[in-house]
Motif scaffolding. Structure first.
Motif, PDB file in Angstrom:
ATOM      1  N   LEU A  57       0.808  -1.219   0.000  1.00 45.30           N
ATOM      2  CA  LEU A  57       0.000   0.000   0.000  1.00 45.30           C
ATOM      3  C   LEU A  57       0.840   1.267   0.000  1.00 45.30           C
ATOM      4  N   THR A  58       2.036   1.207   0.579  1.00 43.32           N
ATOM      5  CA  THR A  58       2.933   2.372   0.524  1.00 43.32           C
ATOM      6  C   THR A  58       3.896   2.287  -0.657  1.00 43.32           C
ATOM      7  N   ASP A  59       4.342   1.096  -1.016  1.00 48.36           N
ATOM      8  CA  ASP A  59       5.291   0.963  -2.124  1.00 48.36           C
ATOM      9  C   ASP A  59       4.699   1.405  -3.454  1.00 48.36           C
ATOM     10  N   ARG A  60       3.403   1.328  -3.617  1.00 46.81           N
ATOM     11  CA  ARG A  60       2.777   1.698  -4.884  1.00 46.81           C
ATOM     12  C   ARG A  60       2.564   3.206  -5.017  1.00 46.81           C
ATOM     13  N   LEU A  61       2.788   3.964  -3.948  1.00 53.28           N
ATOM     14  CA  LEU A  61       2.479   5.394  -3.963  1.00 53.28           C
ATOM     15  C   LEU A  61       3.497   6.182  -4.782  1.00 53.28           C
ATOM     16  N   VAL A  62       3.030   7.283  -5.354  1.00 57.23           N
ATOM     17  CA  VAL A  62       3.910   8.269  -5.973  1.00 57.23           C
ATOM     18  C   VAL A  62       3.840   9.541  -5.134  1.00 57.23           C
ATOM     19  N   TRP A  63       4.757  10.479  -5.394  1.00 56.28           N
ATOM     20  CA  TRP A  63       4.835  11.675  -4.551  1.00 56.28           C
ATOM     21  C   TRP A  63       3.575  12.523  -4.632  1.00 56.28           C
TER      22      TRP A  63
ATOM     23  N   ASP B   8      22.079  22.269   3.733  1.00 57.82           N
ATOM     24  CA  ASP B   8      23.468  21.859   3.617  1.00 57.82           C
ATOM     25  C   ASP B   8      23.534  20.420   3.108  1.00 57.82           C
ATOM     26  N   PRO B   9      24.700  19.984   2.626  1.00 57.87           N
ATOM     27  CA  PRO B   9      24.803  18.643   2.035  1.00 57.87           C
ATOM     28  C   PRO B   9      24.392  17.516   2.967  1.00 57.87           C
ATOM     29  N   THR B  10      24.696  17.646   4.254  1.00 55.95           N
ATOM     30  CA  THR B  10      24.335  16.573   5.191  1.00 55.95           C
ATOM     31  C   THR B  10      22.828  16.376   5.237  1.00 55.95           C
ATOM     32  N   ASN B  11      22.088  17.461   5.339  1.00 55.62           N
ATOM     33  CA  ASN B  11      20.623  17.352   5.371  1.00 55.62           C
ATOM     34  C   ASN B  11      20.061  16.845   4.044  1.00 55.62           C
ATOM     35  N   CYS B  12      20.683  17.258   2.948  1.00 58.09           N
ATOM     36  CA  CYS B  12      20.225  16.765   1.651  1.00 58.09           C
ATOM     37  C   CYS B  12      20.399  15.255   1.544  1.00 58.09           C
ATOM     38  N   LEU B  13      21.544  14.768   1.980  1.00 59.16           N
ATOM     39  CA  LEU B  13      21.779  13.326   1.929  1.00 59.16           C
ATOM     40  C   LEU B  13      20.785  12.573   2.804  1.00 59.16           C
ATOM     41  N   LYS B  14      20.463  13.130   3.960  1.00 56.74           N
ATOM     42  CA  LYS B  14      19.466  12.490   4.824  1.00 56.74           C
ATOM     43  C   LYS B  14      18.096  12.449   4.165  1.00 56.74           C
ATOM     44  N   SER B  15      17.752  13.501   3.417  1.00 57.28           N
ATOM     45  CA  SER B  15      16.432  13.581   2.804  1.00 57.28           C
ATOM     46  C   SER B  15      16.236  12.540   1.714  1.00 57.28           C
ATOM     47  N   LEU B  16      17.315  11.976   1.206  1.00 58.00           N
ATOM     48  CA  LEU B  16      17.220  11.037   0.094  1.00 58.00           C
ATOM     49  C   LEU B  16      16.598   9.711   0.508  1.00 58.00           C
ATOM     50  N   THR B  17      16.523   9.441   1.793  1.00 61.54           N
ATOM     51  CA  THR B  17      15.917   8.186   2.257  1.00 61.54           C
ATOM     52  C   THR B  17      14.397   8.257   2.261  1.00 61.54           C
ATOM     53  N   GLN B  18      13.844   9.449   2.093  1.00 57.97           N
ATOM     54  CA  GLN B  18      12.390   9.600   2.135  1.00 57.97           C
ATOM     55  C   GLN B  18      11.748   8.989   0.898  1.00 57.97           C
ATOM     56  N   ARG B  19      10.579   8.398   1.096  1.00 57.09           N
ATOM     57  CA  ARG B  19       9.789   7.846   0.010  1.00 57.09           C
ATOM     58  C   ARG B  19       8.355   8.334   0.157  1.00 57.09           C
ATOM     59  N   PRO B  20       7.566   8.276  -0.906  1.00 59.79           N
ATOM     60  CA  PRO B  20       6.166   8.707  -0.781  1.00 59.79           C
ATOM     61  C   PRO B  20       5.452   7.930   0.319  1.00 59.79           C
ATOM     62  N   MET B  21       4.691   8.643   1.108  1.00 57.21           N
ATOM     63  CA  MET B  21       3.959   8.048   2.219  1.00 57.21           C
ATOM     64  C   MET B  21       2.521   8.532   2.176  1.00 57.21           C
ATOM     65  N   ALA B  22       1.642   7.746   2.769  1.00 52.53           N
ATOM     66  CA  ALA B  22       0.273   8.211   2.948  1.00 52.53           C
ATOM     67  C   ALA B  22       0.269   9.329   3.988  1.00 52.53           C
ATOM     68  N   SER B  23      -0.850  10.029   4.125  1.00 53.53           N
ATOM     69  CA  SER B  23      -0.988  11.119   5.094  1.00 53.53           C
ATOM     70  C   SER B  23      -0.433  10.668   6.444  1.00 53.53           C
TER      71      SER B  23
ATOM     72  N   HIS C 258       2.245  12.582   5.528  1.00 59.84           N
ATOM     73  CA  HIS C 258       3.451  12.987   4.810  1.00 59.84           C
ATOM     74  C   HIS C 258       3.189  13.250   3.326  1.00 59.84           C
ATOM     75  N   SER C 259       1.938  13.374   2.944  1.00 51.41           N
ATOM     76  CA  SER C 259       1.598  13.426   1.534  1.00 51.41           C
ATOM     77  C   SER C 259       1.636  14.853   0.985  1.00 51.41           C
ATOM     78  N   SER C 260       1.844  14.934  -0.334  1.00 55.01           N
ATOM     79  CA  SER C 260       1.764  16.195  -1.059  1.00 55.01           C
ATOM     80  C   SER C 260       0.786  16.028  -2.200  1.00 55.01           C
ATOM     81  N   SER C 261       0.014  17.083  -2.469  1.00 54.88           N
ATOM     82  CA  SER C 261      -0.937  17.059  -3.575  1.00 54.88           C
ATOM     83  C   SER C 261      -0.755  18.337  -4.380  1.00 54.88           C
ATOM     84  N   TRP C 262      -0.644  18.192  -5.713  1.00 52.85           N
ATOM     85  CA  TRP C 262      -0.466  19.383  -6.527  1.00 52.85           C
ATOM     86  C   TRP C 262      -0.939  19.134  -7.952  1.00 52.85           C
ATOM     87  N   LYS C 263      -1.135  20.228  -8.653  1.00 53.45           N
ATOM     88  CA  LYS C 263      -1.383  20.201 -10.084  1.00 53.45           C
ATOM     89  C   LYS C 263      -0.453  21.202 -10.736  1.00 53.45           C
ATOM     90  N   GLY C 264       0.186  20.780 -11.821  1.00 52.56           N
ATOM     91  CA  GLY C 264       1.092  21.661 -12.533  1.00 52.56           C
ATOM     92  C   GLY C 264       0.770  21.718 -14.011  1.00 52.56           C
TER      93      GLY C 264
END
Length: 526
Positions: A61-67, A349-364, A366-372
């Motif tokens: 249910l979480t692995d199938r999610l997109v951002w 800073d680079p340290t925080n950026c590297l930490k952020s790379l472990t994030q994956r799409p999650m259900a609420s 942590h979710s984002s919704s947008w139209k572009g």
């Protein structure tokens, strides 16, 4: 057999748009076809020691999610996680062997596709985010080539190269996958100096629909390389590595950035003036500078990265800032290149950026919704005064009335420089004669359906009202948009016919399919 799995598969396939008919999967008398499918998938997983996530697995249910959780989330048959090109090849071969089901394949790296096309309902997803590996080759011609396997995000690639004293032309999103970025064109804060990300590509490895693994470069399969540079996102096969020309960091590993901001703009004429000065300056200045303008609420900001010193940059930016009717708060700052990337990515800073790379799409929550939506202006053709009136209207009184405190606006990216110097026949990236790109964006609360409808309406109405003042039928493929009526030519221009020929050559059975994948020639209505 797990009854939950059967139920989930039944629901998936009954709502699927994949090319096989539902009768191929299950009949009214028994579940034997589903039982056989499940056994084949399990046997494949065990025999090949390849990770497969099924609908009855807890992580499905979480692995199938997109951002982007503002779109309907898809339900694939399963998700296959590959660690190398051999596993990708084996996976494609296995899918081809279960011909009864005629499954389509979608390709996913890090789930940033705006419309979620990398995960399809009723498809088998091949996920390449675990395919790691990086090497740097210094050629006798003084050209340096970096080859990345596709399991890297943009900031990882920047970071690895920076440790060797190099950089490549990537985007500003830290956790965007390099393959999706590159294959759709790829724009970043080095683009006016070196071109689009795809312009730096000199080779790739890919797995075709027949499961063969091929190498493409400027000598072998050069026509395929040409197609991948701006047209390769999930259309013809699965890219497992990409080779780029990379560049030595000059000025002792230092760059300069400017930031300018105009807060609480109350005057329509002041608002229009700031945009007008920027649009007539940014595409035409020194190509060592790539700049951006952001419109949100009644605030305007601009940022730019310059390969050179702050002293030189200030003389370049001064004609912009001194000609606006309002005085902005502004600053110049010297950074190491990797620190500038972290700053532009918003992680500090680079340290925080590297930490952020472990994030994956999650259900609420942590979710984002947008139209572009995406559009361009021509080089040497600015948005007219009437067009600026429209921008002011939607970004100010109308914006506040319709959309409350939701974040949204326009991001404008300057083109010109090296982007426009590449000849139109250098790749299938079609947007070479542009002044700047406009991305219309609005975010909303994932839980609020009525807010979703208002937000989408605002973006679409704004875009459609301003469209007569912009380039007709042009849109950036990496900001994919399922509302476009003529997406084939809006993304690819006159290159679309060539891409269809490559589709027929590389994927004649249309194994790699999603709603806006390149169509086989027979799919075009006469």
């Amino acid at each position: 057999m797990n009854s939950l799995y059967l139920l989930v598969i039944f629901i998936i396939l009954s709502s699927s748009s994949c090319s096989g008919s539902f009768s191929n999967f299950v009949d009214n008398e028994s579940n034997k076809p589903l039982d056989q499918l499940h056994k084949k998938l399990i046997n494949f997983q065990e025999n090949e020691n390849i990770s497969v996530v099924f609908p009855n697995n807890e992580e499905y249910l979480t692995d199938r999610l997109v951002w982007n959780q503002g779109i309907k989330q898809s339900s694939p048959i399963c998700i296959i996680y590959c660690k190398n090109s051999d596993e990708v090849s084996k996976s494609v071969k296995f899918i081809n062997q279960i011909e009864t089901y005629n499954f389509n394949i979608t390709v996913r790296s890090f789930s940033h596709d705006y419309e979620g096309y990398s995960v399809g309902t009723g498809t088998i997803v091949i996920d390449v985010s675990n395919i790691k590996g990086f090497k740097l080759e210094k050629k006798p011609s003084s050209v340096t080539i970096a080859t990345f396997n596709v399991g890297y995000q943009a900031f990882e690639a920047y970071y690895l190269l920076s440790k060797e004293g190099y950089y490549f032309v990537g985007g500003s999103g830290a956790n965007v996958g390099i393959s999706g970025l590159t294959l759709g064109g790829g724009y970043g804060f080095l683009s006016r100096r070196f071109g689009m990300t795809s312009d730096s590509v000199v080779g790739a490895e890919m797995v075709l629909a027949n499961s063969s693994i091929i190498t493409v470069n400027e000598t072998y399969n050069s026509d395929i390389l040409y197609a991948l540079k701006g047209g390769g996102n999930g259309n013809f096969g699965i890219i497992t590595s990409i080779s780029y020309i990379v560049h030595k960091i000059e000025n002792n590993n230092k760059v300069c950035m400017y930031n300018a901001k105009w807060d609480d703009i109350n005057s329509k004429e002041d608002y229009k003036n700031i945009i007008d000065v920027w649009q007539n300056w940014s595409p035409y200045v020194n190509s060592n500078l790539t700049s951006q303008m952001n419109l949100y609420n009644n605030t305007i900001s601009s940022v730019g990265l310059f390969i050179g010193s702050c002293t030189e940059l200030s003389t370049i930016v001064e004609p912009f800032l001194s000609n606006t009717t309002l005085v902005p708060t502004s600053s110049y700052q010297t950074y190491t290149f990797i620190d500038s990337v972290a700053n532009l990515a918003g992680c500090g800073d680079p340290t925080n950026c590297l930490k952020s790379l472990t994030q994956r799409p999650m259900a609420s929550p942590h979710s984002s919704s947008w139209k572009g939506k995406s559009a361009y202006t021509y080089h040497n053709q600015s948005i007219s005064d009437e067009g600026l009136d429209i921008i002011y209207y939607f970004m100010n009184p109308n914006y506040r009335k319709c959309c409350g405190s939701n974040f949204g606006g326009i991001i404008m990216d300057a083109y010109g420089g090296k982007i426009n110097e590449y000849p139109s026949n250098s790749s299938v990236f079609a947007h070479r004669n542009m002044g700047f790109h406009l991305q219309f964006l609005l975010y909303w609360d994932y839980h609020n359906i009525s807010q979703s409808l208002v937000a989408k309406n605002w973006v679409s109405t704004f875009y459609n009202t301003l469209k007569p003042y912009l380039v007709p039928d042009a849109a950036y493929r990496n900001y994919i948009d399922n509302d476009l009526p003529n997406w084939q030519y809006q993304y690819y221009g006159n290159n679309y016919d060539f891409l269809q020929k490559m589709k027929l050559y590389l994927d004649p059975t249309n194994r790699f399919y999603f709603s806006q994948s390149v169509q086989l020639p027979s799919s075009i209505e006469e």
